[in-house]
Design a protein around this motif. Structure first.
Motif: not given
Length: 71
Positions: A14-17, A19-27, A31-35
């Motif tokens: 998992l390479l993306a952090v 943006r919700v809490d700035n610490k949980t690693m996600i796919c 990550g792109t969808m959150e951005a």
């Protein structure tokens, strides 16, 4: 294997952090969808939003098809 806490899919890493809490690693895709969700509407054109969504899938054929259509 790691499981993305957002989508539940399995990945080697998992390479993306998030943006919700700035610490949980996600796919990368999540990550792109959150951005994209954080970009104010109107800043990106529909074509740019589609290009980013296609790129997030990691499907090289789809990206090549998109580039051939819009470039």
């Amino acid at each position: 294997m790691k499981i993305c806490p957002k989508c539940g899919r399995k990945f080697e890493r998992l390479l993306a952090v998030s943006r919700v809490d700035n610490k949980t690693m996600i796919c990368d895709r999540c990550g792109t969808m959150e951005a994209l969700d954080n970009v104010p509407r109107g800043v990106l054109t529909p074509q740019e939003r589609t290009r980013l969504a296609v790129a997030a899938t990691g499907n090289k054929w789809a990206m090549e098809n998109f580039n051939a259509t819009y470039n």
